[in-house]
Structure formats: C-alpha cells, structure tokens
Write a protein that holds these residues in place. Sequence first.
Motif: not given
Length: 248
Positions: A29-34
């Motif tokens: 899983n991954y999460k950034s602002e975009t």
Amino acid sequence: MVNTCLRLILLIVLIGGCSLKKLNQPHKNYKSETLTIQQVSDHVCQHISYLQTESFGNVPCNGMIVFDKNEAIIFDTAPDTTISAELITWVEKELNCKIKAIIPTHFHSDCLGGLEAFHRRQIHSYANNTTIQLATSNHSAVPANGFDKMLELKVGSRKVIAEFIGEGHTKDNIIGYFPDENIMFGGCLIKEVGAGKGNLADATVQDWPSTVTALKQKYAATKLVIPGHGKTGGTELFDYTIQLFQQK
C-alpha cells in the motif's frame, strides 16, 4: 514409532508456520498527497489519483494494476504526467515489476492524461481503436497500439483481458478483467453504488444499460468490481449502473 510421530508433528508445524507467514505478509500500500495505492488481492492493486474539474470539483479517479512474476500491466494512467511518473516509480521499485503495458479505458483525461509519462519510459500503450481516433481528434497523447474488440496480454504466467462490450459513458469505453482472481476494472462504464450519472458529455445513454447487462452476463464469475470513480464492490455495481440509466 515415537520419533516418527515427533518428526510428523514438526513437519506439520513447519508447514503451518510457512503458510501463516505467507498469509501474514503485509499488502503493498502507498499514500502521498497525490496518489493512493491499495492492494486488493494477491495480484491486483487499485490506484487512486485526483482530477480537478469545473463541474464536479476534485474527483478521485481509479485504475488497476495487475502484477505477477516481476511484470505488471496498468489500466488507466493518472490524470497528469507528474502523478503518472509517481505511479510508474512505485510499481517499479515497490512491486519490483517491469511495466509491460498501459491500457487507457477511454479517451478522457482521467484515463490517458498521464500517457506521455509512460511513453517516456518506453512502456507499450494499448487502446481501443476508437480511443485512438478520439484522442487524436482531441489533441491528446495517443496510445501506440490499437485493437477493435478484445485484447489479451500476458503478465508473468497469467493474463489480462481488455474488451469493448458496447457504448455507455463514451463510444470507446472498455473494461479490464483479470480472470485468475475474477477482478474487473469497469472504468467509467461502471458506477459506484449511490453515484449520480456524472459526466454525460460524450455518453450514449440509451445504450448504457444494455451494455452493462451484456457485461454482467459475459463475466458472471466476477467477484470484485473497481469502478472508474468511487468505492469498489461486487456485481451489485453492475445492477446499480443498469438501474441508474434504465429508461423510465
């Protein structure tokens, strides 16, 4: 006899331990602002990015990544090249996969707005021939390889299917399907439960219910459906979409 029993017990424990270890491996899983990426099965991730629109605000846009044996195929780019480059980097580094193909599911920018980022990395692009025609007319980035009805591509030792069933959200909308896990990327042809009709600027509304009905019948084994926007679900997304556009 005792030693044989002890060896058998030890073997069972070891096998159980290996199986448990495999089951407990964390998902990618991954999460950034975009960009958000969520693994939804052993071989499929959903990617989510955002498109700023005048009519609907900041819209979350879904795509699908299918991966196996260090290869990946992606359905839909992010809406721009910067976020698409972020997506490519994540797949290459975190999944340790070479991206074999990018497949935009129709000609709107939420599907191919970041196509140039893939072309810069020499990643093959495939699309419905109608998508190629519409992208060319729209002065968008244009997928390099076309097909008419169906495309099958290998990813590792498995396959993915891209298919045009009929018109709906647009004249060119296709779906992606991963048979090994019965997972479908419906793209903007399929609505999340509770959604409105959305952007109808290029829609063939009168054909939409019959297209999704045919899709539901052909892919009756589908277990998980990822719509173009919003929450995933099961085949109830087919039913909801049919009802939403059914002539009253």
